[in-house]
Design an enzyme around this catalytic site. Structure first.
Site, short mmCIF file in Angstrom:
data_model
loop_
_atom_site.label_atom_id
_atom_site.label_comp_id
_atom_site.label_asym_id
_atom_site.label_seq_id
_atom_site.Cartn_x
_atom_site.Cartn_y
_atom_site.Cartn_z
CG HIS A 9 -0.25 0.36 2.49
ND1 HIS A 9 0.44 -0.57 3.22
CD2 HIS A 9 -0.11 1.53 3.16
CE1 HIS A 9 0.96 0.00 4.28
NE2 HIS A 9 0.67 1.27 4.27
C1 UD1 Z 1 -1.68 6.09 5.58
C2 UD1 Z 1 -0.33 6.51 6.12
C3 UD1 Z 1 0.66 5.36 6.06
C4 UD1 Z 1 0.09 4.12 6.73
C5 UD1 Z 1 -1.27 3.81 6.11
C6 UD1 Z 1 -1.89 2.60 6.78
C7 UD1 Z 1 0.12 8.89 5.69
C8 UD1 Z 1 1.00 9.84 4.96
N1 UD1 Z 1 0.25 7.59 5.34
O1 UD1 Z 1 -1.51 5.79 4.19
O2 UD1 Z 1 1.83 5.73 6.73
O3 UD1 Z 1 0.97 3.04 6.54
O4 UD1 Z 1 -2.12 4.94 6.28
O5 UD1 Z 1 -2.99 2.14 6.09
O6 UD1 Z 1 -0.63 9.30 6.54
N2 UD1 Z 1 -8.78 5.22 1.10
C9 UD1 Z 1 -10.05 4.72 1.05
N3 UD1 Z 1 -10.71 4.52 2.22
C10 UD1 Z 1 -10.16 4.81 3.42
C11 UD1 Z 1 -8.88 5.35 3.47
C12 UD1 Z 1 -8.19 5.55 2.29
O7 UD1 Z 1 -10.57 4.44 -0.02
O8 UD1 Z 1 -10.83 4.58 4.45
C13 UD1 Z 1 -8.03 5.40 -0.17
C14 UD1 Z 1 -8.26 6.71 -0.86
O9 UD1 Z 1 -8.16 6.49 -2.24
C15 UD1 Z 1 -7.09 7.53 -0.39
C16 UD1 Z 1 -6.00 6.50 -0.36
O10 UD1 Z 1 -6.63 5.33 0.11
O11 UD1 Z 1 -6.79 8.60 -1.24
C17 UD1 Z 1 -4.82 6.85 0.53
O12 UD1 Z 1 -5.28 7.13 1.86
P1 UD1 Z 1 -4.41 8.07 2.83
O13 UD1 Z 1 -5.11 8.21 4.09
O14 UD1 Z 1 -4.02 9.31 2.09
O15 UD1 Z 1 -3.04 7.29 3.02
P2 UD1 Z 1 -2.75 5.72 3.22
O16 UD1 Z 1 -2.26 5.17 1.94
O17 UD1 Z 1 -3.89 5.03 3.86
#
Ligand code: UD1
Length: 348
Positions: A195
């Site tokens: 991820h």
């Molecule tokens: C975040 C953390 C990372 C951690 C990870 C655990 C930061 C910079 N990164 O990354 O260190 O390892 O969490 O999971 O904070 N999305 C959904 N549903 C959700 C959440 C996210 O669909 O409930 C999708 C969206 O497309 C979103 C993408 O995941 O844009 C990324 O989510 P984001 O919260 O920006 O960062 P993570 O990749 O989850």
């Protein structure tokens, strides 16, 4: 006031929440809303037995700047309104750095759980979040001796405390025998998660990882963070998400993940937490990154850094054996209580 937002933080918050309750300290649990899907948030809370957040800011997804800014504004308001005596933040996400910055600017003491970890790769958002948070914090609560060394190198030794890893507390609290696991875990399989932005957002890296997993001699169950299918679609790589040995599955709750690790032939991941869980549960882990914040996991070849484009035979690396490891490099399972002892000192 404890601040969480993303899946791994819920796991870290539970032992601290329990220790705060045991010490008779009232806790205001604030969720930024960074993770909001039930599989990424609600299901994890229920599985951990973590009580519902007192407040949810509902920030959701966005670019780093927009997401962090929305959290900062929301958390500032909560801190001004509720006047916490101290703020506790966890790990390395945008929710962590937003919480630490909001609190520090309002002169509220900040404790950072999982301080001092460094990948030394400044291109990772998590690395920048960790460095900023440690320097904003009044108490850096380090999980490992190597984290203490990194804090000292940055001049933070006077406010650093070696407390152990709260994830060990959590792992030891789970009754692995009693967990209901998916039917597919009855046959040999490789357990995978991918991820990190550094892997998902680079089309060449993502393609290479997915092709390597598809070419494994055992079924590979990839428990996909929602980011993975979203990015794969954007990059036109959706067709690579299944085929050959590779199968895509939904994310699972924490206890199910642990049970699957114990049943797997091997783990392939870019997650920080899963590297440690594999280490602690006796599984062989291959980390698809160039560096790790958890060098202790290399002992006994329990964990190896390997990317499909840099090794000749990725399957052989993944399916290698490991040796049992003695000692407790991540602590004794009482880190939550030690974190709270330090918080009590901050309050005094
Ligand atoms: C975040 C953390 C990372 C951690 C990870 C655990 C930061 C910079 N990164 O990354 O260190 O390892 O969490 O999971 O904070 N999305 C959904 N549903 C959700 C959440 C996210 O669909 O409930 C999708 C969206 O497309 C979103 C993408 O995941 O844009 C990324 O989510 P984001 O919260 O920006 O960062 P993570 O990749 O989850």
């Amino acid at each position: 006031m404890t601040i969480v937002g993303a899946r791994p933080q819920f796991v870290k918050a539970k032992p601290v929440s329990d220790a705060l309750a045991a010490a008779g300290l009232p806790e205001l649990l604030v969720h930024t809303g960074q993770h909001y899907d039930d599989a990424m948030s609600g299901a994890i809370f229920r599985d951990l037995g973590l009580r519902e957040a007192d407040l949810d800011l509902g920030v959701g997804s966005g670019s780093h700047g927009a997401q962090t800014a929305a959290m900062l504004a929301g958390l500032e308001e909560v801190i001004l309104d509720r006047r916490p005596a101290a703020v506790v933040v966890f790990g390395d996400t945008n929710s962590t750095v937003a919480g630490a910055l909001a609190a520090a600017k309002l002169h509220v003491p900040v404790a950072h759980v999982e301080a001092g970890l460094r990948s030394h790769n400044r291109r990772m958002p998590e690395e920048l979040n960790r460095i900023a948070t440690d320097h904003l914090s009044d108490a850096c609560l380090a999980p490992t001796a190597s984290a203490m060394e990194d804090l000292a190198r940055e001049g933070l030794d006077a406010r650093s405390h070696l407390v152990g890893d709260v994830m060990v507390d959590m792992l030891r609290a789970v009754d692995l025998e009693g967990v209901a696991v998916p039917e597919w875990s009855g046959e040999p399989f490789v357990l995978a998660t991918i991820h990190r932005a550094e892997n998902t957002d680079d089309p060449d890296r993502l393609r290479s990882i997915l092709e390597a997993l598809a070419g494994m001699p055992l079924p590979v169950r990839l428990l996909a963070h929602p980011r993975l299918p979203a990015v794969a679609e954007r990059l036109g790589l959706t067709a690579l998400l299944e085929g050959g040995s590779l199968e895509l599955h939904e994310p699972v709750p924490y206890s199910v993940m642990l049970a699957l690790v114990t049943r797997s032939a091997a783990v392939v991941t870019d997650s920080g937490g899963l590297q440690k869980e594999a280490f602690l549960l006796g599984a062989t882990c291959t980390t698809v990154r160039d560096e790790t914040e958890w060098p202790e996991t290399f002992e006994g070849d329990a964990n190896r850094l390997a990317t499909p484009w840099a090794v000749d035979d990725f399957s052989a690396v993944v399916l290698r054996g490991r040796s049992p490891v003695a000692g407790e490099p991540f602590g004794d399972g009482r880190a939550g209580a030690r974190c709270v002892e330090v918080v009590e000192r901050l309050l005094a």
